[in-house]
Design a protein around this motif. Structure first.
Motif, PDB file in Angstrom:
ATOM      1  N   ASP A  79       5.557  10.671  -8.223  1.00 24.98           N
ATOM      2  CA  ASP A  79       5.318   9.242  -7.976  1.00 24.98           C
ATOM      3  C   ASP A  79       5.918   8.704  -6.685  1.00 24.98           C
ATOM      4  O   ASP A  79       5.724   7.537  -6.358  1.00 24.98           O
ATOM      5  N   GLY A 100       5.036   9.521  -3.801  1.00 18.17           N
ATOM      6  CA  GLY A 100       3.959   9.312  -2.832  1.00 18.17           C
ATOM      7  C   GLY A 100       3.499  10.576  -2.120  1.00 18.17           C
ATOM      8  O   GLY A 100       2.841  10.499  -1.079  1.00 18.17           O
ATOM      9  N   LYS A 101       3.774  11.717  -2.694  1.00 22.09           N
ATOM     10  CA  LYS A 101       3.401  12.985  -2.040  1.00 22.09           C
ATOM     11  C   LYS A 101       1.886  13.093  -1.837  1.00 22.09           C
ATOM     12  O   LYS A 101       1.420  13.443  -0.761  1.00 22.09           O
ATOM     13  N   THR A 102       1.130  12.775  -2.888  1.00 22.90           N
ATOM     14  CA  THR A 102      -0.326  12.902  -2.779  1.00 22.90           C
ATOM     15  C   THR A 102      -0.867  11.934  -1.733  1.00 22.90           C
ATOM     16  O   THR A 102      -1.705  12.295  -0.906  1.00 22.90           O
ATOM     17  N   THR A 103      -0.374  10.707  -1.776  1.00 22.39           N
ATOM     18  CA  THR A 103      -0.847   9.701  -0.818  1.00 22.39           C
ATOM     19  C   THR A 103      -0.515  10.133   0.608  1.00 22.39           C
ATOM     20  O   THR A 103      -1.353  10.060   1.510  1.00 22.39           O
ATOM     21  N   LYS A 110      -6.773  12.781  -3.728  1.00 21.32           N
ATOM     22  CA  LYS A 110      -6.591  12.109  -5.004  1.00 21.32           C
ATOM     23  C   LYS A 110      -7.724  12.429  -5.968  1.00 21.32           C
ATOM     24  O   LYS A 110      -7.527  12.490  -7.178  1.00 21.32           O
ATOM     25  N   ASN A 137       9.437   6.256   1.851  1.00 19.88           N
ATOM     26  CA  ASN A 137       8.104   5.679   1.589  1.00 19.88           C
ATOM     27  C   ASN A 137       8.198   4.352   0.834  1.00 19.88           C
ATOM     28  O   ASN A 137       9.227   4.008   0.277  1.00 19.88           O
ATOM     29  N   LYS A 138       7.095   3.659   0.811  1.00 16.23           N
ATOM     30  CA  LYS A 138       6.923   2.410   0.042  1.00 16.23           C
ATOM     31  C   LYS A 138       7.781   1.259   0.562  1.00 16.23           C
ATOM     32  O   LYS A 138       8.281   0.453  -0.220  1.00 16.23           O
ATOM     33  N   ASP A 173       6.677  -1.141   1.943  1.00 15.04           N
ATOM     34  CA  ASP A 173       5.903  -2.378   1.743  1.00 15.04           C
ATOM     35  C   ASP A 173       6.226  -3.012   0.390  1.00 15.04           C
ATOM     36  O   ASP A 173       5.746  -4.081   0.083  1.00 15.04           O
ATOM     37  N   SER A 212       5.047   3.517   5.003  1.00 16.84           N
ATOM     38  CA  SER A 212       4.319   3.291   3.764  1.00 16.84           C
ATOM     39  C   SER A 212       3.074   4.165   3.808  1.00 16.84           C
ATOM     40  O   SER A 212       2.163   3.915   4.599  1.00 16.84           O
ATOM     41  N   ALA A 213       3.080   5.200   2.989  1.00 21.42           N
ATOM     42  CA  ALA A 213       1.933   6.112   2.998  1.00 21.42           C
ATOM     43  C   ALA A 213       0.679   5.361   2.590  1.00 21.42           C
ATOM     44  O   ALA A 213      -0.384   5.530   3.181  1.00 21.42           O
TER      45      ALA A 213
HETATM   46  P1  GDP Z   1       3.012  11.677  -6.114  1.00 22.53           P
HETATM   47  O1  GDP Z   1       3.160  11.743  -7.589  1.00 22.53           O
HETATM   48  O2  GDP Z   1       4.312  11.875  -5.407  1.00 22.53           O
HETATM   49  O3  GDP Z   1       1.916  12.527  -5.563  1.00 22.53           O
HETATM   50  O4  GDP Z   1       2.679  10.153  -5.787  1.00 22.53           O
HETATM   51  P2  GDP Z   1       1.295   9.437  -5.454  1.00 22.53           P
HETATM   52  O5  GDP Z   1       0.912   9.678  -4.040  1.00 22.53           O
HETATM   53  O6  GDP Z   1       0.298   9.752  -6.499  1.00 22.53           O
HETATM   54  O7  GDP Z   1       1.773   7.925  -5.556  1.00 22.53           O
HETATM   55  C1  GDP Z   1       2.257   7.358  -6.761  1.00 22.53           C
HETATM   56  C2  GDP Z   1       1.893   5.896  -6.806  1.00 22.53           C
HETATM   57  O8  GDP Z   1       2.574   5.203  -5.769  1.00 22.53           O
HETATM   58  C3  GDP Z   1       0.413   5.639  -6.612  1.00 22.53           C
HETATM   59  O9  GDP Z   1       0.032   4.567  -7.425  1.00 22.53           O
HETATM   60  C4  GDP Z   1       0.324   5.260  -5.150  1.00 22.53           C
HETATM   61  O10 GDP Z   1      -0.759   4.417  -4.864  1.00 22.53           O
HETATM   62  C5  GDP Z   1       1.638   4.532  -4.933  1.00 22.53           C
HETATM   63  N1  GDP Z   1       2.092   4.623  -3.546  1.00 22.53           N
HETATM   64  C6  GDP Z   1       2.188   5.722  -2.766  1.00 22.53           C
HETATM   65  N2  GDP Z   1       2.648   5.387  -1.549  1.00 22.53           N
HETATM   66  C7  GDP Z   1       2.857   4.057  -1.560  1.00 22.53           C
HETATM   67  C8  GDP Z   1       3.325   3.123  -0.583  1.00 22.53           C
HETATM   68  O11 GDP Z   1       3.649   3.443   0.554  1.00 22.53           O
HETATM   69  N3  GDP Z   1       3.405   1.828  -0.990  1.00 22.53           N
HETATM   70  C9  GDP Z   1       3.064   1.415  -2.232  1.00 22.53           C
HETATM   71  N4  GDP Z   1       3.178   0.133  -2.516  1.00 22.53           N
HETATM   72  N5  GDP Z   1       2.611   2.259  -3.160  1.00 22.53           N
HETATM   73  C10 GDP Z   1       2.500   3.564  -2.838  1.00 22.53           C
END
Ligand code: GDP
Length: 535
Positions: free
Chosen positions: A30, A32-35, A54, A149-150, A152, A263-264
């Protein structure tokens, strides 16, 4: 603070090895690795539409969408590689499963990278899994680039986050960029070395604007709340002067991490990150083999297999071995030697993987990861060379934490089960132990989901319905001794608690930690190990 002079890249334009960057992303689920993966690929031009990675999760048909279990649980079970070009560099991004039940897979993948990006959720800081994966990187001296990350969203104070990285991971930090505001006031980042600002409201993360320094009136424009700009200036000054400067050598040795904020999701700060990887991340490094260190620039091709993936494409029942090229040049059609068996192997269709596609690789260089289709010839840990008798070290096997005995409902299928387990073991799906007393095989896993995967695959691919039974054993250890007679003696007197792994190596199984300690004390000449290098 960035020292420009220290970060001159090697000759990345013409030298195929110097321009390779082979890395993985480590993070807690969660974060943000995938994003981030998506956005990196987007920059690389490897995919046109963000969201395609995704899609893997959203069950739109993609190549990893092959297994029921993955569909049901919405997790990505497979590790894959994505190759893309950006600027002068060729990036090989090795994906790792997010779920910790598949951490063995992740550890093996980390043996094939030269650097890693650590993604941290700005609201959460260092989380459990990030920490564990970081420790694995540290064991292998893999340099880490940090992406906070995040920004924002509501985020913790950047100093507090940096402090946490330093304290929890014992890693020096050197911010490359500094956030301008955060949460709903997040307005961009300030490049501490260059005196440039990247604005969140600029189109597509493209350009930066020059500023005269932290006193520049642009910051008053960006930070409009009362006193906000003044506080920010104090912080930025502290970041600029009070924190460690970036030091390329300390980074390459794994002592210091450059930190990027962004912010990814908003595609912000990702370009700085990828530029940073191009500039600082090391090109392919020398790899340790049993007899010598193999340099990436050596002319002869060598490589090792760190991952086997079956059923990538439901229409083709193929099995792909992922090999990291360690030296030389791999040419399509070349003959290589599989060192374990001594047999030649024709590399007639090595493949590169992109976000969604794969393509035949005509040539590959050190640092590249190629997929080699095969029908069970290759297994994890295998070394391929142009003839030299060397074996790469370091693709490890970890003592499983859960042991289960296989229960086969149809006794007529015992032989088929044996073959199937051999395959699954070679692919690294589970570890397989054959008890010396001739009883049914015991499988060992690090995470319980691996058991589900095995069960499902035995059913789907081999038509073998199985169940699991508990065993009285809970721990297993590989045993070795300097003198063969000591080992034989121990094996002879512990028959019912012994098994062999896939390679025939003896494994001692204990019922409790207490009984393991007891045996260890009674047999001081025998080594009980919870890690085994393949081979
Ligand atoms: P992973 O489990 O590490 O692969 O994480 P994801 O890329 O699936 O991201 C988990 C959640 O965080 C998703 O709902 C994304 O949309 C959200 N997310 C990822 N990056 C950001 C960011 O930079 N800002 C915000 N607000 N949400 C993010």
């Amino acid at each position: 603070m960035l020292m420009q002079t220290e970060t001159k890249p090697a000759d990345t334009k013409s030298d195929p090895v110097a321009r390779r960057r082979t890395f993985a992303i480590i993070s807690h689920p969660d974060a943000g690795k995938t994003t981030l993966t998506e956005k990196l690929l987007l920059f690389g031009g490897a995919i046109q539409l963000a969201g395609e990675v995704k899609a893997k999760r959203n069950r739109v048909s993609t190549r990893s969408d092959w297994m029921g279990i993955e569909k049901e649980r919405g997790i990505s079970v497979v590790t894959s590689v994505m190759t893309f070009e950006y600027g002068d560099c060729v990036f090989n991004l090795l994906d790792t499963p997010g779920h910790e039940d598949f951490s063995e897979d992740t550890y093996r993948t980390l043996t094939a990278v030269d650097s890693a990006v650590m993604v941290i959720d700005a609201a959460k800081g260092i989380e459990a899994r990030t920490r564990k994966l970081f420790e694995v990187c540290r064991l292998r001296d893999i340099p880490i680039v940090t992406f906070v990350n995040k920004l924002d969203r509501e985020a913790r104070d950047p100093f507090e986050l940096l402090d946490e990285i330093e304290k929890v991971l014992a890693l020096d930090v050197a911010p490359v960029t500094w956030p301008i505001g955060r949460g709903r006031n997040f307005a961009g980042t300030y490049d501490l070395g260059n005196g440039r600002v990247r604005r969140l409201d600029a189109a597509d993360d493209a350009g930066t604007v020059p500023v005269t320094g932290i006193e520049d009136p642009l910051f008053d424009q960006l930070l409009t709340e009362n006193g906000e700009a003044a506080t920010w200036r104090e912080e930025a000054e502290l970041a600029e002067t009070g924190l460690k400067p970036f030091d390329l050598q300390a980074f390459r040795e794994g002592h210091l991490t450059p930190v990027f904020f962004g912010s990814a999701l908003r595609n912000f700060g990702v370009r700085d990150l990828i530029d940073g990887l191009a500039r600082f991340a090391p090109p392919p490094r020398g790899q340790d083999a049993d007899k010598r260190l193999v340099e990436p620039t050596e002319p002869k091709m060598t490589g090792f297999v760190f991952k086997i993936q079956a059923n990538m494409d439901p229409n083709h029942r193929d099995r792909i071995a992922f090999m990291r090229v360690c030296s030389g040049r791999l040419n399509r059609g070349m003959k290589a030697k599989l060192v374990r068996t001594g047999k030649p192997m024709s590399l007639s269709a090595p493949q590169f993987f992109f976000a969604q596609d794969r393509a035949i690789a005509d040539e590959a260089f050190a640092g590249d990861v190629v997929g080699i289709p095969n029908h069970g010839t290759l297994r994890i840990g295998d070394t391929l060379t142009e003839g030299e008798e060397i074996v790469f070290r370091g693709v490890p096997s970890f003592a499983p934490e859960i042991l289960r005995r296989i229960k086969l409902t149809d006794a007529m299928k015992a032989k088929k089960l044996k073959e199937a387990l051999q395959q699954m073991g070679e692919e690294g799906v589970v570890q397989v132990f054959r008890p010396h007393d001739g009883s049914q095989a015991i499988v060992g896993v690090v995470g319980a989901l691996q058991l589900d995967v095995l069960k499902e695959r035995l059913q789907a691919e081999y038509g073998l319905p199985i169940d699991y039974e508990p065993t009285r054993f809970s721990i297993c250890r590989w045993i070795t001794a300097d003198k063969e007679s000591d080992l034989d003696k121990f094996i002879g007197s512990h028959g019912s608690a012994l098994a062999s792994d896939l390679d025939g190596a003896p494994v001692f199984m204990a019922t409790t930690a207490f009984s393991l300690r007891y045996e260890e004390e009674r047999a001081p000449d025998v080594r009980f190990s919870d890690i085994k290098d393949y081979q």
